[in-house]
Design a protein around this motif. Sequence first.
Motif, mmCIF file in Angstrom:
data_model
loop_
_atom_site.group_PDB
_atom_site.id
_atom_site.type_symbol
_atom_site.label_atom_id
_atom_site.label_comp_id
_atom_site.label_asym_id
_atom_site.label_seq_id
_atom_site.Cartn_x
_atom_site.Cartn_y
_atom_site.Cartn_z
ATOM 1 N N SER A 149 0.812 -1.152 0.063
ATOM 2 C CA SER A 149 0.084 0.004 0.168
ATOM 3 C C SER A 149 0.902 1.210 -0.025
ATOM 4 N N ARG A 150 2.129 1.150 0.877
ATOM 5 C CA ARG A 150 2.871 2.537 0.817
ATOM 6 C C ARG A 150 3.459 2.726 -0.538
ATOM 7 N N ARG A 151 3.648 1.718 -1.378
ATOM 8 C CA ARG A 151 4.391 1.723 -2.608
ATOM 9 C C ARG A 151 3.475 2.362 -3.570
ATOM 10 N N GLU A 152 2.119 1.712 -3.365
ATOM 11 C CA GLU A 152 1.168 2.325 -4.339
ATOM 12 C C GLU A 152 0.953 3.720 -4.239
ATOM 13 N N THR A 153 0.934 4.121 -2.923
ATOM 14 C CA THR A 153 0.737 5.570 -2.658
ATOM 15 C C THR A 153 2.107 6.409 -3.214
ATOM 16 N N ALA A 154 3.570 6.021 -3.062
ATOM 17 C CA ALA A 154 4.307 6.783 -3.674
ATOM 18 C C ALA A 154 4.598 6.677 -5.133
ATOM 19 N N LEU A 155 4.038 5.640 -5.770
ATOM 20 C CA LEU A 155 4.064 5.593 -7.274
ATOM 21 C C LEU A 155 2.850 6.429 -7.710
ATOM 22 N N SER A 156 1.943 6.444 -7.082
ATOM 23 C CA SER A 156 0.627 7.153 -7.660
ATOM 24 C C SER A 156 1.110 8.782 -7.574
ATOM 25 N N ARG A 157 1.514 9.092 -6.375
ATOM 26 C CA ARG A 157 1.864 10.581 -6.222
ATOM 27 C C ARG A 157 2.797 11.088 -6.911
ATOM 28 N N GLY A 158 3.836 10.066 -7.172
ATOM 29 C CA GLY A 158 5.144 10.714 -7.913
ATOM 30 C C GLY A 158 5.202 10.424 -9.311
ATOM 31 N N LEU A 159 4.590 9.563 -10.006
ATOM 32 C CA LEU A 159 4.519 9.138 -11.397
ATOM 33 C C LEU A 159 3.396 9.088 -12.023
ATOM 34 N N THR A 160 2.072 9.420 -11.443
ATOM 35 C CA THR A 160 0.859 9.331 -12.319
ATOM 36 C C THR A 160 0.210 10.902 -11.883
ATOM 37 N N PRO A 161 -0.287 11.667 -13.229
ATOM 38 C CA PRO A 161 -0.972 12.723 -12.766
ATOM 39 C C PRO A 161 -2.647 12.316 -12.179
ATOM 40 N N GLY A 162 -2.738 13.433 -11.215
ATOM 41 C CA GLY A 162 -4.271 13.147 -10.481
ATOM 42 C C GLY A 162 -5.335 13.229 -11.693
ATOM 43 N N PRO A 163 -6.514 12.473 -11.365
ATOM 44 C CA PRO A 163 -6.894 11.759 -10.245
ATOM 45 C C PRO A 163 -6.544 10.266 -10.783
ATOM 46 N N ARG A 164 -5.434 9.972 -11.579
ATOM 47 C CA ARG A 164 -5.014 8.590 -11.716
ATOM 48 C C ARG A 164 -4.375 7.953 -10.447
ATOM 49 N N TYR A 165 -4.478 6.776 -10.273
ATOM 50 C CA TYR A 165 -3.625 6.069 -9.148
ATOM 51 C C TYR A 165 -3.203 4.846 -9.738
ATOM 52 N N VAL A 166 -2.088 4.103 -8.900
ATOM 53 C CA VAL A 166 -1.519 3.073 -9.101
ATOM 54 C C VAL A 166 -1.954 1.780 -8.326
ATOM 55 N N LYS A 167 -2.049 0.591 -8.816
ATOM 56 C CA LYS A 167 -2.479 -0.325 -8.076
ATOM 57 C C LYS A 167 -1.443 -1.609 -8.352
ATOM 58 N N LEU A 168 -0.708 -2.083 -7.276
ATOM 59 C CA LEU A 168 -0.384 -3.450 -7.606
ATOM 60 C C LEU A 168 -1.015 -4.415 -7.370
ATOM 61 N N ASN A 169 -1.264 -5.562 -8.510
ATOM 62 C CA ASN A 169 -2.182 -6.596 -8.332
ATOM 63 C C ASN A 169 -1.864 -7.590 -7.612
ATOM 64 N N ARG A 170 -2.525 -7.500 -6.358
ATOM 65 C CA ARG A 170 -2.352 -8.490 -5.184
ATOM 66 C C ARG A 170 -3.032 -9.741 -5.579
ATOM 67 N N SER A 171 -3.839 -9.887 -6.751
ATOM 68 C CA SER A 171 -4.228 -11.153 -6.720
ATOM 69 C C SER A 171 -3.257 -12.136 -7.253
ATOM 70 N N ALA A 172 -2.018 -11.592 -7.889
ATOM 71 C CA ALA A 172 -1.112 -12.529 -8.176
ATOM 72 C C ALA A 172 -0.461 -13.418 -7.073
#
Length: 404
Positions: free
Chosen positions: A316-339
């Motif tokens: 979750s912390r990594r998703e927040t960091a990647l969303s905030r630093g590498l994507t423009p809002g309102p986009r956000y990053v999700k690491l697929n946990r189902s893997a």
Amino acid sequence: MTWWSKVRTAFTREAQLTSPEELLAAQRALRTQSGVAVTRDTALRHSAVWACLRLRADLVSTMPVDVYRRVNGIQVQVPTPPVLVTPGGETVGIQEWLYSTQVDLDRAGNAFGLITERSGVVGPDGRGLPGRIELLSLGDVAVRAKGAQITKYVVAGKEHDPWDVWHEKQFTVAGLPMGLSPVAYAAWSIEESLNAQKFAREWFGGGAVPLAELKNTAKTINKAEAKIAKDNFRAAVQTGDLFVHGVDWEYKPIQAVAQQSAFIEAREFGLTDIARFFGCPADMIDAAVSTGSITYASITQRNLQFLIMNLGPAVSRRETALSRGLTPGPRYVKLNRSALLAMDPEARARTIQTRIASRTLAPSEARALEDLPPFTPEQLAEFDVLFGAPRIQPTTATSSGAAS
């Protein structure tokens, strides 16, 4: 003044840190004259540390990276920007990049990268979002900070402004600009285990304690006489020769059974204790546990517990960091946990069948989960041949001649 007060006082003026371990230097000196100095690098010599770092980094780096945005309250997947496909350029893909940064986060509390390219998409700070991030070795980075604010990053002696450096951190403490290293926290346990290994090598090599005892039974001897006797004895036994002495010397091998048992116990304790510090269940790194074997109903249940209790917060912390630093809002990053939540084939088939029956999953979506295209008309016809054409039951009475 306590060690923590000293650390906070140091940050009231601009200070330079070369590693997170320095934050804990006031608590305990890690380097000793006779013991093993535990650092980020020497800790990797311990199998439990390596196993924990490898397990966590393997799983995080192989989770698919997806980007979403919400449209009318519905999560919609959008194209993944190039920086989340090849963040380090053409030669460094997202899996390698995530693996390297996760190892640094777990062993040092920080991961650093130099932003060498920026995209045309403007971020919240008015600058272009990072287009390429070249990861940096932890040993090459120093941080200058004033209070909780980082003022400069020093990379191999060259200063960089904060917006030119990618910095992820975990194991944070309020008021400090860097994450803390679990190695520093775990140094007591790791140092004990590494010193146990060092002691064992020296024991069986004759360096830690004497392998045998040479005793004069006739008189008390002084240091000079003892040295002469020891040198003579060593000179004889090292070459495999005979040691000749009178009736006043007695040679007796020392039994090491108790010390060997203590060493083994220390090693086993070190494995489980280190696993706790690095957020891995001991049984998942093949370390013995005091309660014996651990049995779970299924591999899915085991993986789910590991994801929720150990790995989930870091993801979750990594998703927040990647969303905030590498994507423009309102986009956000999700690491697929189902893997991570891999199921055995039978359990997976039951789950998919239940979801189709409850109408939470369409048959075409179920086929996509198995990386299969939708059925063709020819394939559907095969089902009709095998199971018979679907029968339509009448819902009303037929003609007046039909029996009721």
